[in-house]
Design a protein around this motif. Structure first.
Motif, PDB file in Angstrom:
ATOM      1  N   SER A  60      50.260  27.453  44.225  1.00 44.57           N
ATOM      2  CA  SER A  60      51.661  27.823  44.436  1.00 44.57           C
ATOM      3  C   SER A  60      51.767  28.395  45.845  1.00 44.57           C
ATOM      4  O   SER A  60      50.924  29.162  46.284  1.00 44.57           O
ATOM      5  CB  SER A  60      52.118  28.848  43.397  1.00 44.57           C
ATOM      6  N   GLY A  61      52.784  28.000  46.541  1.00 43.96           N
ATOM      7  CA  GLY A  61      52.923  28.427  47.926  1.00 43.96           C
ATOM      8  C   GLY A  61      52.151  27.538  48.886  1.00 43.96           C
ATOM      9  O   GLY A  61      52.292  27.649  50.097  1.00 43.96           O
ATOM     10  N   PHE A  62      51.299  26.682  48.331  1.00 42.06           N
ATOM     11  CA  PHE A  62      50.526  25.768  49.167  1.00 42.06           C
ATOM     12  C   PHE A  62      50.492  24.385  48.531  1.00 42.06           C
ATOM     13  O   PHE A  62      49.448  23.771  48.415  1.00 42.06           O
ATOM     14  CB  PHE A  62      49.095  26.279  49.374  1.00 42.06           C
ATOM     15  N   ASN A 109      64.872  35.344  47.791  1.00 47.65           N
ATOM     16  CA  ASN A 109      63.468  35.465  47.384  1.00 47.65           C
ATOM     17  C   ASN A 109      62.562  35.397  48.618  1.00 47.65           C
ATOM     18  O   ASN A 109      62.648  34.459  49.425  1.00 47.65           O
ATOM     19  CB  ASN A 109      63.130  34.339  46.406  1.00 47.65           C
ATOM     20  N   GLY A 110      61.695  36.391  48.764  1.00 45.10           N
ATOM     21  CA  GLY A 110      60.856  36.514  49.956  1.00 45.10           C
ATOM     22  C   GLY A 110      59.951  35.325  50.211  1.00 45.10           C
ATOM     23  O   GLY A 110      59.532  35.079  51.350  1.00 45.10           O
ATOM     24  N   TYR A 111      59.656  34.583  49.167  1.00 45.09           N
ATOM     25  CA  TYR A 111      58.759  33.436  49.349  1.00 45.09           C
ATOM     26  C   TYR A 111      59.502  32.226  49.915  1.00 45.09           C
ATOM     27  O   TYR A 111      58.901  31.183  50.139  1.00 45.09           O
ATOM     28  CB  TYR A 111      58.044  33.103  48.040  1.00 45.09           C
ATOM     29  N   GLU A 158      59.107  27.249  47.135  1.00 42.79           N
ATOM     30  CA  GLU A 158      59.743  27.578  45.856  1.00 42.79           C
ATOM     31  C   GLU A 158      59.836  29.100  45.769  1.00 42.79           C
ATOM     32  O   GLU A 158      58.940  29.798  46.242  1.00 42.79           O
ATOM     33  CB  GLU A 158      58.838  27.126  44.698  1.00 42.79           C
ATOM     34  N   PRO A 159      60.875  29.602  45.148  1.00 42.22           N
ATOM     35  CA  PRO A 159      60.901  31.054  44.945  1.00 42.22           C
ATOM     36  C   PRO A 159      59.753  31.456  44.011  1.00 42.22           C
ATOM     37  O   PRO A 159      59.474  30.764  43.041  1.00 42.22           O
ATOM     38  CB  PRO A 159      62.264  31.311  44.297  1.00 42.22           C
ATOM     39  N   LEU A 160      59.073  32.526  44.343  1.00 39.40           N
ATOM     40  CA  LEU A 160      57.957  32.988  43.508  1.00 39.40           C
ATOM     41  C   LEU A 160      58.178  34.458  43.190  1.00 39.40           C
ATOM     42  O   LEU A 160      58.867  35.166  43.923  1.00 39.40           O
ATOM     43  CB  LEU A 160      56.628  32.820  44.256  1.00 39.40           C
ATOM     44  N   GLU A 161      57.584  34.885  42.092  1.00 45.42           N
ATOM     45  CA  GLU A 161      57.687  36.293  41.737  1.00 45.42           C
ATOM     46  C   GLU A 161      56.295  36.901  41.766  1.00 45.42           C
ATOM     47  O   GLU A 161      55.341  36.288  41.295  1.00 45.42           O
ATOM     48  CB  GLU A 161      58.266  36.452  40.326  1.00 45.42           C
ATOM     49  N   GLU A 218      50.012  39.041  44.957  1.00 47.78           N
ATOM     50  CA  GLU A 218      50.568  37.822  45.550  1.00 47.78           C
ATOM     51  C   GLU A 218      50.553  36.719  44.501  1.00 47.78           C
ATOM     52  O   GLU A 218      49.519  36.461  43.895  1.00 47.78           O
ATOM     53  CB  GLU A 218      49.640  37.354  46.674  1.00 47.78           C
ATOM     54  N   PRO A 219      51.677  36.051  44.320  1.00 49.52           N
ATOM     55  CA  PRO A 219      51.677  35.010  43.295  1.00 49.52           C
ATOM     56  C   PRO A 219      51.067  33.705  43.781  1.00 49.52           C
ATOM     57  O   PRO A 219      51.231  32.684  43.134  1.00 49.52           O
ATOM     58  CB  PRO A 219      53.168  34.847  42.989  1.00 49.52           C
TER      59      PRO A 219
END
Ligand code: FAD
Ligand code: SF4
Ligand code: SF4
Lengths: 326, 678
Positions: free
Chosen positions: B649-651, B100-102, B142-145, B589-590
């Protein structure tokens, strides 16, 4: 020696309010007596440190430790009680967050002494505590006064945290009930590291005042407000209320009577740095885009550190100022 | 055995350190950073670390892909340039290898290290600390979609100048519906005011009006003139736009545009807008003869009926009974997938430079007035005359850079004024034979055929004086100055002061952001640069997109520009919109903010903060919620929530705190407070 499990309570750098709060639980204190042997509780009964030192490790089931770690005696007792207790509860704001004594972490030791011995005393000015003093009977010693106040968990491993300055008596009662139920196999202890005797949201959640979208143009201290609106959110009235970032559990007693939340229940569950959170929150709702006006509005906040970090400085990311440690 | 389990729990992290040619390696010892990463951060799970000349090259990416597959990497850290540049690249590489790219983090050791430091030892130490931060952070990723949002196929274009018209036509021609909203009574914008256009000198109307007419008649364009956008809700793919239509007091279903009403209207007023104050219009009017749509409007601020309660001449005379005084403001709500803002520019108010005398000295004109004067359909029928309307000037000064390149007013170059000044010089020469002086600071004639035009003007015998004009006055001091306007400037090529007496002065006023640009930007959730122009997503690589998905900019609203560039941007924005419509949906972007309802106390501190209007408050439940389609992940609310109830998410807190811890663990130790007693 009875078969009852042992209970201890100790105060380090604190005001004594936590002890009063425990006594304030009313007849529940009889349950404590019925279920526990009070092994060590300097405020309630006489005991010597060496008695504790002689106890076998882990022989005390439950220790409520209140007060921060200001000096080496506090640190010594923290370590000792950790060693002797199965469950060590960081009890009250001082032990958990440093509380008001923790604000001394903005000042150097000498500044603290100067305030204590040169201004608020009638003794000869300029005297300072001497850690060791010769008298005919021998050498008297005083515990070393550390550069900064530390919280209990910065010194020893802590099992549970119970916030509040002091914790509310009904919450203390509930925690005692829980431990007794655990003793009787009727309940389980929460996971280690949990905050007990408090909620998972914020004081606002318990506060009955009406809330709107906030736009603040002026901050006012209580005495500057001619008439407090009895139902409107205090923050919206420009009164700095720490409720939005403070853990619930107190029942929002202060805002209910028109006094802003000072934040004694400490940071809400997901708040990493309490003061920083409050400052970003409060500055987010200032109703101006003009930097000069914003500065002017912010200037009305008297003593920002004491306002936003009153209970939490020693446990904040900042922990202490460089002045204090240098 | 317990150790084995521990090892299995751990992430398997690959660290890739890029040389970026010599961009990074000249200042950072990249080999050392790579070796160190595996040694020092092996405990944290770093199992591979490499350095490579260009990580972003296909070979560099393959390196990562191979390691993911062969070494079973579960996390990747790329220490290279800014994530702005290559985050997508490396996420793509991870995705291709099945990770997963994230779960890939970029650490910017170029923008934040090599480009800003000179001391190689210190820079290398900093790069290591930053890699450590990235490693600690990536562990918590975390993996995100990506989010998928459908695109509504209708488009809104705001502003019917040449840029907006061009964009609308491109989209409409492809078979998609466009709402073209124009504030004035007619589309056309500034270009409709001009006579000739540089550098070809073709007639502005001849090239503009066919496009206006096509736009007006296009089956796929719904023209909403005399209208403005009141409110924008929603998000890319699905905006709900409320358009306010001012009452025209003319029923467009009945009006044939015959013109009887404006011919007969007894009330004449100075036309400050289209004629720039040089000409007159009636209270019921179309701004100009070729206006699109052809229907007039009644201006209630000047109409006698509105002011005094009687007249209604137009109503009596209209052959189709189209005048309708009972009209009121109406609102129209439309749904669109994308929005193009082409609201153009305002011109600099020459009165702000009092020493140039505009508004005080009759024969000082602005360039916009001059355009109207040159226009064959304008107030003087194209005659270049002095303010008295009859005298022909024998000498004319054209002052460049009025309000531009001047730190008292605007720092920017307005781009078009040198060329429009040359155009004016040519027209003056051609029509009056007057002597023309151009006062310029620098002659800026970049772009195709522009300098050739300048050469032509030089050959025509126009005079050029290099120097900023200090003052324009009618106070004669020297013989020959009486009755003239004296233009005083330092001729910087000769190094002396000049006083040039002339009959007429034209001030080439600069281009400025629309007076309400900030308000419009706010309404559409985009930003303005410090000098007020709409900000594009990337100044070079993404000039017509904005940071807000689904909102594009075109024309002079984005910065001063000429007609060719405005048209090009109109087409470019249309192309961007069409590619979206064509695809039918968009991947977002999720990175989004989420409120934990359990932790939200409904304090409402965040409620008014979202620049994208993504925050909803549920009064009944006393909790706040965030609309993920609207949220752009800016983090404003995350920072503001005092309860820590909002996470990005991502932060996440954990990610950010771990990154800080990693960073500080290898920074100078004496920056940290020792917790041991003194
Ligand atoms: C004196 C002068 C001479 C010039 N001569 C030339 C020339 O010869 N050759 C050349 O290439 N360029 C020339 N230019 C530059 C040219 O005017 C611009 O490049 C061009 O007009 C830009 O087009 P636009 O559509 O971006 O903006 P505009 O022409 O400004 O059009 C914007 C439109 O949007 C409308 N609008 C604004 N705000 C709103 C809103 N909130 N809601 C709805 N509608 C709105 C306006 O009413 C207007 O119709 C000249 C400029 C000046 C000042
Ligand atoms: S992060 Fe918060 S403020 Fe930012 S776009 Fe999302 S909801 Fe709005
Ligand atoms: S700031 Fe936080 S607690 Fe307050 S309303 Fe918003 S999400 Fe809820």
């Amino acid at each position: 020696m009875s078969e009852k499990p042992k209970f201890a309570m100790y105060w380090a750098a604190s005001c004594g309010g936590c002890e009063i709060a425990v006594l304030n639980i009313g007849e529940k204190i009889l349950d404590v007596d019925a279920n526990f042997d009070v092994a060590f509780w300097p405020v309630a009964m006489d005991a010597k440190y060496k008695d504790v030192e002689e106890m076998p490790d882990k022989s005390i089931l439950l220790t409520l430790f209140n007060g921060g770690i200001r000096n080496e005696e506090n640190a010594h007792m923290a370590k000792l009680l950790r060693q002797k207790s199965q469950i060590l509860v960081s009890f009250g704001s001082c032990a958990t967050e440093g509380c008001v004594p923790g604000l001394a972490n903005l000042s150097s030791r000498e500044e603290v002494f100067a305030a204590a011995y040169d201004s608020i005393t009638s003794d000869t000015l300029g005297i300072r505590p001497q850690y060791s003093y010769e008298v005919p009977e021998g050498t008297l010693t005083l515990p070393i006064f550390n550069t900064i106040v530390r919280t209990l968990d910065q010194v020893v491993d802590v099992d549970y945290y119970m916030p509040g300055c002091p914790p509310e008596s009904h919450q203390i009662g509930a925690v005692i009930d829980l431990v007794i139920q655990v003793l009787h196999g009727q309940a389980e202890l929460p996971p280690k590291g949990s905050v007990i005797g408090a909620g998972g949201s914020t004081v606002c959640d318990e506060c009955g005042r009406i809330r709107n979208v906030k736009k603040i143009t002026k901050f006012r201290r209580l005495h500057e407000v001619a008439e407090i609106d009895p139902v409107l959110c205090l923050l919206e009235q420009g009164i700095l209320c720490n409720g939005p970032a403070t853990r619930d559990g107190c029942g929002a007693l202060c805002p209910a009577v028109g006094a802003p939340c000072a934040g004694c229940y400490g940071p809400a569950q997901d708040v990493v740095d309490y003061g920083a959170r409050l400052m970003t929150a409060v500055s987010s709702v200032i109703d101006s885009n003009d930097p000069k006006e914003i500065d002017r509005i912010l200037d009305d906040i008297v003593d920002p550190a004491g306002t936003f970090y009153r209970f939490n400085l020693a446990h904040s990311l900042l922990h202490a100022s460089k002045t204090a440690v240098s | 055995m317990s150790q084995d389990t521990h090892a299995e729990d751990k992430e398997r992290i690959g660290v890739y350190v890029c040389h970026c040619g010599s961009n990074i390696s000249a200042t950072v010892d990249v080999e050392d950073v790579a070796v160190w990463s595996k040694d020092a951060l092996g405990e944290d799970g770093v199992v591979v670390s490499r350095d490579y000349k260009f990580m972003c090259s296909s070979l560099g990416q393959e390196l990562i892909e191979r390691d993911i597959q062969e070494q079973g990497l579960t996390r990747v850290v790329v220490a290279a340039c800014s994530p702005h540049l290559h985050e997508q690249t490396f996420r793509g590489a991870c995705n291709r290898a099945g990770l997963n790219g994230y779960l890939c983090e970029m650490v910017s050791i170029r923008e934040q290290v090599s480009w800003v430091h000179t001391d190689k030892v210190a820079a290398t130490a900093k790069a290591k600390a930053m890699v450590a931060g990235g490693v600690e952070r990536v562990i918590k990723n975390e993996p995100l979609e990506p989010l998928h949002v459908p695109i509504h196929e209708h488009t809104l274009v705001v502003g019917g100048g040449i840029a907006g018209i061009q964009a609308a036509l491109e989209i409409a021609d492809s078979g998609n519906k466009v709402y073209l909203v124009e504030r004035e009574a007619s589309i056309g914008g500034h270009m409709a005011q001009f006579d000739k256009t540089f550098p070809t000198l073709d007639c502005a109307a001849c090239i503009l009006t066919p496009k206006m007419v096509t736009a007006g008649n296009h089956p796929n364009i719904e023209l909403l003139t005399w209208s403005e956008v009141e409110r924008v809700d929603g998000y890319v793919g699905n905006f709900t736009v409320t358009i306010k239509q001012k009452p025209r007091y003319v029923d467009t279903d009945l009006c044939t545009g015959c013109g009887i009403c404006w011919e007969k209207c007894p009330k004449k007023v100075v036309d400050e807008v289209f004629e720039a104050g040089l000409g007159y219009r009636t209270a019921v009017y179309t701004p100009f003869a070729q206006a699109v749509p052809k229907y007039p409007v009644i201006d209630p601020d000047t109409c006698t009926y509105f002011l005094r309660g009687k007249c209604r001449a137009c109503e009596k005379l209209c052959p189709t009974d189209a005048i309708d005084f009972s009209q009121t403001v109406t609102y129209k709500t439309v749904t669109v997938g994308n929005i193009i803002l082409a609201t153009g520019f305002d011109t600099f108010d020459a009165r702000r430079i009092p020493q140039y005398g505009y508004g005080r000295l009759a024969n000082v004109f602005t360039s916009v007035e001059f355009e109207r004067m040159c226009n064959a359909a304008g107030p003087t029928n194209g005659d270049i005359v002095m303010r008295d309307g009859v005298s022909k000037p024998e000498s004319v000064a054209i002052v460049h850079c009025v309000g531009s390149r001047d730190r008292n007013y605007n720092n920017h170059c307005s781009v078009i004024c040198c060329m429009s000044s040359l155009k004016f010089a040519h027209l003056v020469k051609e029509r009056t034979g007057a002597r023309v002086y151009n006062f310029y600071i620098d002659m800026r004639t970049a772009y195709k055929d522009y300098d050739e035009f300048y050469q032509r003007l030089l050959e025509e015998g126009n005079l050029f004086i290099r120097g900023r004009v200090a003052e324009i006055t009618d106070a004669a001091r020297l013989p020959g100055e009486e009755g003239k306007l004296i233009v005083q400037a330092e001729d910087t090529l000769v190094g002396k002061q000049r006083r040039v007496p002339v009959d007429m002065v034209v001030l080439a006023v600069g281009l400025e952001p629309r007076h309400d640009a900030a308000e419009v930007a706010h309404k559409f959730g985009i930003s303005c640069s410090s000098n007020g122009w709409f900000i594009e997503k990337h100044p070079k690589l993404d000039p017509v997109a904005t940071m807000t998905e689904g909102i594009y900019v075109a024309g002079a609203a984005q910065g001063p520009k000429d007609i060719p560039s405005s048209v090009a941007q109109g087409s470019a924005a249309a192309a961007r919109v069409l590619s979206r419509i064509n695809k039918g949906e968009i991947e977002l972007e999720p990175v989004r903010a989420t409120v934990d309802a359990q932790k939200c106390s409904g304090c409402r501190i965040c409620n008014d903060l979202c620049p994208f209007g993504a925050i909803i408050f549920h009064e009944d439940l006393m909790v706040t919620e965030i609309n993920h389609a609207l949220c752009q992940g800016c983090g404003t609310c995350v920072a503001a929530c005092p309860a820590g109830a909002i996470s990005g998410s991502g932060f996440s807190n954990e990610q950010v705190m771990s990154q800080i811890e990693g960073l500080l663990a290898f920074s100078l130790p004496n920056n940290l407070i020792e917790l041991v007693p003194a």
